[in-house]
Design a protein around this motif. Structure first.
Motif, PDB file in Angstrom:
ATOM      1  N   GLN A  71       9.082   5.619  -1.058  1.00  0.00           N
ATOM      2  CA  GLN A  71       8.009   4.938  -1.780  1.00  0.00           C
ATOM      3  C   GLN A  71       8.359   3.464  -2.004  1.00  0.00           C
ATOM      4  OE1 GLN A  71       6.163   7.307  -4.970  1.00  0.00           O
ATOM      5  NE2 GLN A  71       7.406   9.036  -4.226  1.00  0.00           N
ATOM      6  N   HIS A  72       9.635   3.171  -2.273  1.00  0.00           N
ATOM      7  CA  HIS A  72      10.062   1.773  -2.406  1.00  0.00           C
ATOM      8  C   HIS A  72       9.887   1.042  -1.069  1.00  0.00           C
ATOM      9  CE1 HIS A  72      11.523   2.597  -6.370  1.00  0.00           C
ATOM     10  NE2 HIS A  72      12.587   3.278  -5.977  1.00  0.00           N
ATOM     11  N   LEU A  73      10.255   1.724   0.013  1.00  0.00           N
ATOM     12  CA  LEU A  73      10.106   1.110   1.328  1.00  0.00           C
ATOM     13  C   LEU A  73       8.639   0.849   1.652  1.00  0.00           C
ATOM     14  CD1 LEU A  73      12.777   3.160   3.294  1.00  0.00           C
ATOM     15  CD2 LEU A  73      12.933   0.766   2.583  1.00  0.00           C
ATOM     16  N   SER A  74       7.770   1.750   1.247  1.00  0.00           N
ATOM     17  CA  SER A  74       6.341   1.554   1.460  1.00  0.00           C
ATOM     18  C   SER A  74       5.871   0.283   0.749  1.00  0.00           C
ATOM     19  CB  SER A  74       5.565   2.772   0.962  1.00  0.00           C
ATOM     20  OG  SER A  74       4.182   2.584   1.130  1.00  0.00           O
ATOM     21  N   ALA A  75       6.314   0.111  -0.488  1.00  0.00           N
ATOM     22  CA  ALA A  75       5.943  -1.104  -1.229  1.00  0.00           C
ATOM     23  C   ALA A  75       6.506  -2.347  -0.530  1.00  0.00           C
ATOM     24  CB  ALA A  75       6.438  -1.013  -2.668  1.00  0.00           C
ATOM     25  N   GLY A  76       7.721  -2.236  -0.006  1.00  0.00           N
ATOM     26  CA  GLY A  76       8.300  -3.356   0.741  1.00  0.00           C
ATOM     27  C   GLY A  76       7.478  -3.683   1.977  1.00  0.00           C
ATOM     28  N   CYS A  77       6.999  -2.656   2.657  1.00  0.00           N
ATOM     29  CA  CYS A  77       6.135  -2.889   3.816  1.00  0.00           C
ATOM     30  C   CYS A  77       4.853  -3.604   3.405  1.00  0.00           C
ATOM     31  CB  CYS A  77       5.801  -1.570   4.507  1.00  0.00           C
ATOM     32  SG  CYS A  77       7.174  -0.825   5.406  1.00  0.00           S
ATOM     33  N   SER A  78       4.366  -3.297   2.215  1.00  0.00           N
ATOM     34  CA  SER A  78       3.144  -3.972   1.755  1.00  0.00           C
ATOM     35  C   SER A  78       3.394  -5.463   1.561  1.00  0.00           C
ATOM     36  CB  SER A  78       2.605  -3.324   0.474  1.00  0.00           C
ATOM     37  OG  SER A  78       3.394  -3.648  -0.647  1.00  0.00           O
ATOM     38  N   VAL A  79       4.595  -5.819   1.109  1.00  0.00           N
ATOM     39  CA  VAL A  79       4.918  -7.240   0.945  1.00  0.00           C
ATOM     40  C   VAL A  79       4.876  -7.936   2.301  1.00  0.00           C
ATOM     41  CG1 VAL A  79       6.626  -8.934   0.187  1.00  0.00           C
ATOM     42  CG2 VAL A  79       6.347  -6.812  -1.093  1.00  0.00           C
ATOM     43  N   MET A  80       5.537  -7.330   3.287  1.00  0.00           N
ATOM     44  CA  MET A  80       5.553  -7.966   4.605  1.00  0.00           C
ATOM     45  C   MET A  80       4.145  -8.073   5.175  1.00  0.00           C
ATOM     46  SD  MET A  80       7.856  -7.409   7.910  1.00  0.00           S
ATOM     47  CE  MET A  80       7.411  -8.177   9.465  1.00  0.00           C
ATOM     48  N   ALA A  81       3.341  -7.033   5.007  1.00  0.00           N
ATOM     49  CA  ALA A  81       1.974  -7.080   5.528  1.00  0.00           C
ATOM     50  C   ALA A  81       1.185  -8.214   4.874  1.00  0.00           C
ATOM     51  CB  ALA A  81       1.279  -5.736   5.302  1.00  0.00           C
ATOM     52  N   MET A  82       1.360  -8.374   3.556  1.00  0.00           N
ATOM     53  CA  MET A  82       0.632  -9.446   2.871  1.00  0.00           C
ATOM     54  C   MET A  82       1.129 -10.820   3.307  1.00  0.00           C
ATOM     55  SD  MET A  82      -0.163  -7.992  -0.958  1.00  0.00           S
ATOM     56  CE  MET A  82       1.480  -7.406  -1.361  1.00  0.00           C
ATOM     57  N   GLN A  83       2.438 -10.960   3.483  1.00  0.00           N
ATOM     58  CA  GLN A  83       2.973 -12.247   3.926  1.00  0.00           C
ATOM     59  C   GLN A  83       2.469 -12.579   5.332  1.00  0.00           C
ATOM     60  OE1 GLN A  83       7.240 -12.604   4.132  1.00  0.00           O
ATOM     61  NE2 GLN A  83       7.147 -14.832   4.187  1.00  0.00           N
ATOM     62  N   GLN A  84       2.426 -11.580   6.204  1.00  0.00           N
ATOM     63  CA  GLN A  84       1.931 -11.806   7.558  1.00  0.00           C
ATOM     64  C   GLN A  84       0.439 -12.149   7.537  1.00  0.00           C
ATOM     65  OE1 GLN A  84       4.685 -12.427   8.978  1.00  0.00           O
ATOM     66  NE2 GLN A  84       4.540 -11.088  10.740  1.00  0.00           N
ATOM     67  N   ALA A  85      -0.326 -11.488   6.701  1.00  0.00           N
ATOM     68  CA  ALA A  85      -1.754 -11.802   6.592  1.00  0.00           C
ATOM     69  C   ALA A  85      -1.948 -13.236   6.118  1.00  0.00           C
ATOM     70  CB  ALA A  85      -2.445 -10.819   5.640  1.00  0.00           C
ATOM     71  N   ALA A  86      -1.140 -13.652   5.146  1.00  0.00           N
ATOM     72  CA  ALA A  86      -1.226 -15.035   4.660  1.00  0.00           C
ATOM     73  C   ALA A  86      -0.931 -16.017   5.785  1.00  0.00           C
ATOM     74  CB  ALA A  86      -0.271 -15.246   3.485  1.00  0.00           C
ATOM     75  N   LEU A  87       0.061 -15.706   6.599  1.00  0.00           N
ATOM     76  CA  LEU A  87       0.430 -16.589   7.708  1.00  0.00           C
ATOM     77  C   LEU A  87      -0.725 -16.711   8.703  1.00  0.00           C
ATOM     78  CD1 LEU A  87       2.739 -18.303   8.870  1.00  0.00           C
ATOM     79  CD2 LEU A  87       3.491 -16.272  10.110  1.00  0.00           C
ATOM     80  N   VAL A  88      -1.354 -15.596   9.022  1.00  0.00           N
ATOM     81  CA  VAL A  88      -2.498 -15.613   9.946  1.00  0.00           C
ATOM     82  C   VAL A  88      -3.626 -16.463   9.383  1.00  0.00           C
ATOM     83  CG1 VAL A  88      -4.330 -14.174  10.939  1.00  0.00           C
ATOM     84  CG2 VAL A  88      -1.957 -13.440  11.080  1.00  0.00           C
ATOM     85  N   LEU A  89      -3.788 -16.445   8.057  1.00  0.00           N
ATOM     86  CA  LEU A  89      -4.847 -17.221   7.424  1.00  0.00           C
ATOM     87  C   LEU A  89      -4.480 -18.695   7.247  1.00  0.00           C
ATOM     88  CD1 LEU A  89      -5.929 -14.600   4.748  1.00  0.00           C
ATOM     89  CD2 LEU A  89      -7.233 -15.327   6.769  1.00  0.00           C
ATOM     90  N   GLY A  90      -3.285 -19.074   7.683  1.00  0.00           N
ATOM     91  CA  GLY A  90      -2.887 -20.481   7.638  1.00  0.00           C
ATOM     92  C   GLY A  90      -2.032 -20.864   6.445  1.00  0.00           C
ATOM     93  N   TYR A  91      -1.519 -19.892   5.708  1.00  0.00           N
ATOM     94  CA  TYR A  91      -0.698 -20.173   4.528  1.00  0.00           C
ATOM     95  C   TYR A  91       0.758 -19.844   4.795  1.00  0.00           C
ATOM     96  CZ  TYR A  91      -5.213 -20.464   2.325  1.00  0.00           C
ATOM     97  OH  TYR A  91      -6.501 -20.828   2.029  1.00  0.00           O
ATOM     98  N   GLY A  92       1.609 -20.447   4.010  1.00  0.00           N
ATOM     99  CA  GLY A  92       3.015 -20.100   4.046  1.00  0.00           C
ATOM    100  C   GLY A  92       3.304 -19.140   2.914  1.00  0.00           C
ATOM    101  N   GLY A  93       4.433 -18.495   3.012  1.00  0.00           N
ATOM    102  CA  GLY A  93       4.811 -17.577   1.949  1.00  0.00           C
ATOM    103  C   GLY A  93       6.291 -17.289   1.972  1.00  0.00           C
ATOM    104  N   ILE A  94       6.789 -16.819   0.847  1.00  0.00           N
ATOM    105  CA  ILE A  94       8.178 -16.410   0.765  1.00  0.00           C
ATOM    106  C   ILE A  94       8.283 -15.247  -0.208  1.00  0.00           C
ATOM    107  CG2 ILE A  94       8.752 -18.126  -1.010  1.00  0.00           C
ATOM    108  CD1 ILE A  94      11.544 -18.344   0.416  1.00  0.00           C
ATOM    109  N   TRP A  95       9.056 -14.264   0.181  1.00  0.00           N
ATOM    110  CA  TRP A  95       9.294 -13.062  -0.609  1.00  0.00           C
ATOM    111  C   TRP A  95      10.582 -13.302  -1.374  1.00  0.00           C
ATOM    112  CZ3 TRP A  95       9.708  -7.728   2.289  1.00  0.00           C
ATOM    113  CH2 TRP A  95      10.033  -6.707   1.388  1.00  0.00           C
ATOM    114  N   ARG A  96      10.483 -13.370  -2.689  1.00  0.00           N
ATOM    115  CA  ARG A  96      11.651 -13.610  -3.529  1.00  0.00           C
ATOM    116  C   ARG A  96      11.897 -12.398  -4.419  1.00  0.00           C
ATOM    117  NH1 ARG A  96      13.098 -19.075  -3.523  1.00  0.00           N
ATOM    118  NH2 ARG A  96      11.502 -20.492  -2.777  1.00  0.00           N
ATOM    119  N   SER A  97      13.151 -12.246  -4.797  1.00  0.00           N
ATOM    120  CA  SER A  97      13.482 -11.194  -5.767  1.00  0.00           C
ATOM    121  C   SER A  97      14.314 -11.839  -6.861  1.00  0.00           C
ATOM    122  CB  SER A  97      14.198 -10.024  -5.083  1.00  0.00           C
ATOM    123  OG  SER A  97      15.335 -10.481  -4.376  1.00  0.00           O
TER     124      SER A  97
END
Length: 185
Positions: A108-134
């Motif tokens: 379940q934690h890994l699933s949530a992590g996958c959601s972060v990557m999917a959102m970051q990739q979607a942002a990139l496609v839309l022309g935005y930058g992003g960074i996943w921080r902890s």
């Protein structure tokens, strides 16, 4: 940008500014996160979105947590309330673990992590930058309490999204043979 190019050139961008995604773009970004692999359809994620003046709430939380953390020095305490303002949008991604006989907490934690990557990739496609921080705030007891996390829940990270400032640095592709072992033909 095609999907393979997107995946092979995934990168983070730490310097972000206005503008951030508009409401329609944010909706797409969040929906991409909802498409993460999800065994048993548990949907073990929670997204808390801070944008505009809402980032002050996260800044106040980070500041309170920093003041109460004996391991942080004065410089880190002073920096804490500035962190949410490093981008116009911050998505706190939480894995909300649900008891299930076939889906362990780790999955379940890994699933949530996958959601972060999917959102970051979607942002990139839309022309935005992003960074996943902890960092320290993802595990801080006061921050965990503010998000009403259970013992098995985790803050997977804080996804900062905005317009990239400066050039993005795409790291060289690692050598595949250092990370992959091929067995058979």
């Amino acid at each position: 940008m095609d999907a393979i190019d997107l995946l092979l050139n995934r990168h983070s961008h730490g310097r972000l500014d206005l503008p951030g995604p508009n409401n329609d773009e944010l909706d797409l970004i969040l929906k991409a996160g909802l498409r993460a692999p999800d065994h048993a359809h548990l949907r073990p994620w929670r997204f808390v979105i801070y944008q505009g003046n809402g980032r002050q709430q996260l800044a106040d939380l980070f500041e309170r947590a920093a003041i109460n953390n004996p391991e942080l020095d004065e410089q880190a305490i002073a920096k804490a309330p500035t962190l949410p303002f490093r981008a116009p949008l911050v998505i706190t991604v939480i894995s909300k673990v649900l008891p299930h006989p076939k889906v362990p907490a780790l999955e379940q934690h890994l699933s949530a992590g996958c959601s972060v990557m999917a959102m970051q990739q979607a942002a990139l496609v839309l022309g935005y930058g992003g960074i996943w921080r902890s960092g320290v705030y993802a595990t801080d007891p006061q921050v965990r309490s503010a998000f009403e996390l259970g013992d098995s829940d985790e803050i997977v990270g804080f996804l900062y999204i905005g317009t990239a400032v400066g050039e993005s640095r795409v790291r060289p592709m690692p050598q595949l043979d250092q990370y992959a072992e091929f067995i058979g033909e």
